[in-house]
Design a protein around this motif. Structure first.
Motif, PDB file in Angstrom:
ATOM      1  N   GLU A  16      45.608  51.754  32.086  1.00 35.76           N
ATOM      2  CA  GLU A  16      46.419  52.974  32.126  1.00 35.76           C
ATOM      3  C   GLU A  16      45.671  54.109  32.813  1.00 35.76           C
ATOM      4  OE1 GLU A  16      47.575  53.786  28.118  1.00 35.76           O
ATOM      5  OE2 GLU A  16      48.479  51.804  27.813  1.00 35.76           O
ATOM      6  N   SER A  17      44.379  54.268  32.522  1.00 34.92           N
ATOM      7  CA  SER A  17      43.634  55.374  33.132  1.00 34.92           C
ATOM      8  C   SER A  17      43.157  55.041  34.539  1.00 34.92           C
ATOM      9  CB  SER A  17      42.437  55.756  32.248  1.00 34.92           C
ATOM     10  OG  SER A  17      41.562  54.665  32.082  1.00 34.92           O
ATOM     11  N   LEU A  18      42.940  53.759  34.835  1.00 36.37           N
ATOM     12  CA  LEU A  18      42.499  53.373  36.175  1.00 36.37           C
ATOM     13  C   LEU A  18      43.649  53.314  37.170  1.00 36.37           C
ATOM     14  CD1 LEU A  18      39.961  50.574  35.198  1.00 36.37           C
ATOM     15  CD2 LEU A  18      39.390  52.754  36.286  1.00 36.37           C
ATOM     16  N   GLY A  19      44.877  53.189  36.666  1.00 43.67           N
ATOM     17  CA  GLY A  19      46.034  53.137  37.553  1.00 43.67           C
ATOM     18  C   GLY A  19      46.218  51.793  38.234  1.00 43.67           C
ATOM     19  N   GLN A  20      45.491  50.775  37.779  1.00 41.23           N
ATOM     20  CA  GLN A  20      45.625  49.419  38.290  1.00 41.23           C
ATOM     21  C   GLN A  20      45.491  48.448  37.121  1.00 41.23           C
ATOM     22  OE1 GLN A  20      46.355  48.252  41.285  1.00 41.23           O
ATOM     23  NE2 GLN A  20      46.275  50.175  42.455  1.00 41.23           N
ATOM     24  N   PRO A  21      46.159  47.290  37.192  1.00 40.91           N
ATOM     25  CA  PRO A  21      46.017  46.314  36.107  1.00 40.91           C
ATOM     26  C   PRO A  21      44.590  45.801  35.980  1.00 40.91           C
ATOM     27  CG  PRO A  21      47.870  45.766  37.541  1.00 40.91           C
ATOM     28  CD  PRO A  21      47.103  46.848  38.234  1.00 40.91           C
ATOM     29  N   VAL A  22      44.116  45.677  34.745  1.00 41.00           N
ATOM     30  CA  VAL A  22      42.876  44.985  34.451  1.00 41.00           C
ATOM     31  C   VAL A  22      43.274  43.689  33.769  1.00 41.00           C
ATOM     32  CG1 VAL A  22      40.665  45.032  33.229  1.00 41.00           C
ATOM     33  CG2 VAL A  22      41.599  47.149  34.214  1.00 41.00           C
ATOM     34  N   VAL A  23      43.108  42.592  34.477  1.00 37.14           N
ATOM     35  CA  VAL A  23      43.635  41.297  34.031  1.00 37.14           C
ATOM     36  C   VAL A  23      42.495  40.438  33.492  1.00 37.14           C
ATOM     37  CG1 VAL A  23      44.910  39.237  34.714  1.00 37.14           C
ATOM     38  CG2 VAL A  23      45.423  41.444  35.789  1.00 37.14           C
ATOM     39  N   MET A  24      42.590  40.071  32.207  1.00 41.50           N
ATOM     40  CA  MET A  24      41.555  39.219  31.619  1.00 41.50           C
ATOM     41  C   MET A  24      41.797  37.775  32.019  1.00 41.50           C
ATOM     42  SD  MET A  24      40.162  38.952  27.697  1.00 41.50           S
ATOM     43  CE  MET A  24      38.948  40.248  27.874  1.00 41.50           C
ATOM     44  N   GLU A  25      40.752  37.150  32.527  1.00 42.34           N
ATOM     45  CA  GLU A  25      40.811  35.772  33.009  1.00 42.34           C
ATOM     46  C   GLU A  25      39.758  34.951  32.278  1.00 42.34           C
ATOM     47  OE1 GLU A  25      39.470  33.632  37.120  1.00 42.34           O
ATOM     48  OE2 GLU A  25      40.841  35.337  37.316  1.00 42.34           O
ATOM     49  N   ASN A  26      40.172  33.898  31.574  1.00 42.12           N
ATOM     50  CA  ASN A  26      39.246  33.074  30.806  1.00 42.12           C
ATOM     51  C   ASN A  26      38.576  32.032  31.697  1.00 42.12           C
ATOM     52  OD1 ASN A  26      41.613  33.855  28.785  1.00 42.12           O
ATOM     53  ND2 ASN A  26      39.749  33.608  27.597  1.00 42.12           N
ATOM     54  N   ARG A  27      37.241  32.000  31.661  1.00 42.10           N
ATOM     55  CA  ARG A  27      36.450  30.975  32.348  1.00 42.10           C
ATOM     56  C   ARG A  27      35.388  30.482  31.374  1.00 42.10           C
ATOM     57  NH1 ARG A  27      36.447  30.382  38.086  1.00 42.10           N
ATOM     58  NH2 ARG A  27      38.094  31.633  39.060  1.00 42.10           N
ATOM     59  N   PRO A  28      35.809  29.671  30.391  1.00 39.07           N
ATOM     60  CA  PRO A  28      34.886  29.255  29.333  1.00 39.07           C
ATOM     61  C   PRO A  28      33.976  28.107  29.754  1.00 39.07           C
ATOM     62  CG  PRO A  28      37.042  28.295  28.958  1.00 39.07           C
ATOM     63  CD  PRO A  28      37.176  29.173  30.178  1.00 39.07           C
ATOM     64  N   GLY A  29      32.969  27.877  28.916  1.00 44.58           N
ATOM     65  CA  GLY A  29      32.087  26.735  29.094  1.00 44.58           C
ATOM     66  C   GLY A  29      30.628  27.098  29.079  1.00 44.58           C
ATOM     67  N   ALA A  30      29.807  26.123  28.622  1.00 46.39           N
ATOM     68  CA  ALA A  30      28.341  26.244  28.642  1.00 46.39           C
ATOM     69  C   ALA A  30      27.870  27.516  27.942  1.00 46.39           C
ATOM     70  CB  ALA A  30      27.822  26.178  30.078  1.00 46.39           C
ATOM     71  N   ASN A  31      28.406  27.752  26.754  1.00 46.68           N
ATOM     72  CA  ASN A  31      27.997  28.917  25.953  1.00 46.68           C
ATOM     73  C   ASN A  31      28.168  30.237  26.701  1.00 46.68           C
ATOM     74  OD1 ASN A  31      27.181  27.430  23.614  1.00 46.68           O
ATOM     75  ND2 ASN A  31      25.339  26.827  24.706  1.00 46.68           N
ATOM     76  N   GLY A  32      29.214  30.319  27.491  1.00 47.02           N
ATOM     77  CA  GLY A  32      29.528  31.564  28.188  1.00 47.02           C
ATOM     78  C   GLY A  32      28.865  31.714  29.533  1.00 47.02           C
ATOM     79  N   THR A  33      28.002  30.774  29.929  1.00 45.90           N
ATOM     80  CA  THR A  33      27.235  30.960  31.157  1.00 45.90           C
ATOM     81  C   THR A  33      28.031  30.600  32.417  1.00 45.90           C
ATOM     82  OG1 THR A  33      26.206  28.763  31.009  1.00 45.90           O
ATOM     83  CG2 THR A  33      25.059  30.604  29.952  1.00 45.90           C
ATOM     84  N   ILE A  34      29.107  29.830  32.282  1.00 45.74           N
ATOM     85  CA  ILE A  34      29.941  29.542  33.456  1.00 45.74           C
ATOM     86  C   ILE A  34      30.614  30.819  33.949  1.00 45.74           C
ATOM     87  CG2 ILE A  34      32.056  28.382  34.233  1.00 45.74           C
ATOM     88  CD1 ILE A  34      31.191  25.948  32.631  1.00 45.74           C
ATOM     89  N   GLY A  35      31.207  31.569  33.030  1.00 38.20           N
ATOM     90  CA  GLY A  35      31.823  32.838  33.400  1.00 38.20           C
ATOM     91  C   GLY A  35      30.801  33.838  33.914  1.00 38.20           C
ATOM     92  N   ALA A  36      29.624  33.850  33.289  1.00 38.98           N
ATOM     93  CA  ALA A  36      28.576  34.771  33.728  1.00 38.98           C
ATOM     94  C   ALA A  36      28.127  34.454  35.150  1.00 38.98           C
ATOM     95  CB  ALA A  36      27.379  34.701  32.770  1.00 38.98           C
ATOM     96  N   THR A  37      27.965  33.178  35.456  1.00 38.89           N
ATOM     97  CA  THR A  37      27.546  32.777  36.804  1.00 38.89           C
ATOM     98  C   THR A  37      28.586  33.188  37.840  1.00 38.89           C
ATOM     99  OG1 THR A  37      26.313  30.901  35.898  1.00 38.89           O
ATOM    100  CG2 THR A  37      26.863  30.809  38.235  1.00 38.89           C
ATOM    101  N   PHE A  38      29.869  33.036  37.490  1.00 37.70           N
ATOM    102  CA  PHE A  38      30.946  33.412  38.406  1.00 37.70           C
ATOM    103  C   PHE A  38      30.857  34.888  38.776  1.00 37.70           C
ATOM    104  CE2 PHE A  38      35.228  35.014  39.237  1.00 37.70           C
ATOM    105  CZ  PHE A  38      35.652  34.143  40.227  1.00 37.70           C
TER     106      PHE A  38
END
Length: 327
Positions: A61-83
């Motif tokens: 709402e304050s940024l004026g653009q959608p912030v879309v949450m995208e799930n990239r699970p795996g390896a205790n969270g490190t797959i999403g972190a690497t991305f």
């Protein structure tokens, strides 16, 4: 103007944009001018979604653009972190960061493809996530000192459950044993539900467990909450002491925050910090999360960076003392 001159001018302008000190997002127009992806390294429906999705919606709402949450699970969270670590530092790919992939895995896991300091830009720590120390009713301990005394009388026999090796619930027990100078028996499970089941069934003596997983059983008198793991007492459980009140320096904080790739320009960092900090402080979001045991933080980027450094040091000390490795 000749065609050659016009092309030369356009090329020069393009070069200036590419070398803008504020980065490509500012060079190409006001940030943000398109949707932002918020990478969640955990599966849908868990605590991360509980915190992240309403915050993302409010920040939109304050940024004026959608912030879309995208799930990239795996390896205790490190797959999403690497991305996210490999993403362009333009503010359009963010990380819904967690203590696991950012501070625990770099100390306990092998073969990570990112550096938690070099490859990320801290924006804000949104919340603190305490875990609670619970005992089954027939265990004769209603405080941390009493639990430690019981463990000293029965070396290696007092058992505690966790949601898996090198999870915060496991490492909290290791930290308790190390700092309390006792021997404990670790029993790993796959998730919180079987930990609760075996606590209620009398097969393990105690556990560090997520607030939301334990509170209903505690309210029903089937488990006793004797301490919280964060440095400050929980707003939801103000009468329950912290472990640190007995063992100074004890902290297991399952925090969540917002980070970008390394090298994110400061003007973008500041704009994102303003939006996400305001979102987590909004009354409807903060009250809902506090009811679930979270502590509202909304720290500055510099404060969050210091928190990460402190946690990396703390978990590194525990790893060296226990020699625990995963992966």
């Amino acid at each position: 103007m000749s065609e050659i001159t016009r092309r030369t001018l356009l090329a020069a302008m393009g070069g200036l944009a590419a070398t803008s000190p504020f980065g490509p997002a500012f060079a190409q127009g006001e940030f943000p001018n398109r949707p932002i992806r918020l990478i969640n390294p955990w599966t849908p429906g868990g605590p991360a979604d509980t915190v992240g999705r309403p915050v993302a919606q409010k920040a939109s709402e304050s940024l004026g653009q959608p912030v879309v949450m995208e799930n990239r699970p795996g390896a205790n969270g490190t797959i999403g972190a690497t991305f996210v670590a490999r993403a362009a530092p333009d503010g359009y790919t963010l990380f819904f960061s967690h203590v696991g992939p950012i501070a625990i895995s770099p100390n306990f896991a092998s073969g990570l493809q990112f550096d938690p300091i070099r490859d990320f830009t801290p924006i804000t720590q949104l919340v603190s996530g305490p875990i609670v120390l619970v005992v089954r009713p027939d265990v004769p301990a209603r405080s941390v000192p009493e639990l430690l005394e019981l463990a000293k009388r029965q070396p290696g026999q007092l058992s505690y459950g966790s949601v898996g090796p090198a999870s915060t619930t496991h490492l909290a027990g290791e930290m308790l044993a190390l700092m309390g100078k006792v021997q404990l028996l670790h029993v790993p499970y796959q998730g919180a539900a079987p930990v609760i089941t075996d606590l209620l069934g009398g097969r393990i003596h105690f556990a560090f467990i997520n607030f939301s997983a334990a509170i209903a059983q505690a309210q029903a008198g089937k488990l006793h909450v004797i301490a919280v793991s964060t440095p400050r007492r929980s707003v939801k459980l103000p009468d329950v002491p912290t472990v640190a009140e007995t063992l100074p320096g004890f902290e297991v904080n399952s925090w969540y925050g917002i980070m970008g790739p390394g090298g994110l320009p400061r003007p973008i960092v500041d704009k994102l910090h303003q939006a996400f900090a305001a979102a987590i402080r909004s009354p409807e979001i903060s009250s809902a999360l506090e009811a679930q045991g979270f502590g509202i933080e909304a720290t500055t980027p510099d404060q969050y960076a210091q928190k990460i450094r402190d946690d990396l040091r703390r978990w590194g000390e525990l790893q060296r003392a226990t020699n625990i490795r995963i992966g």
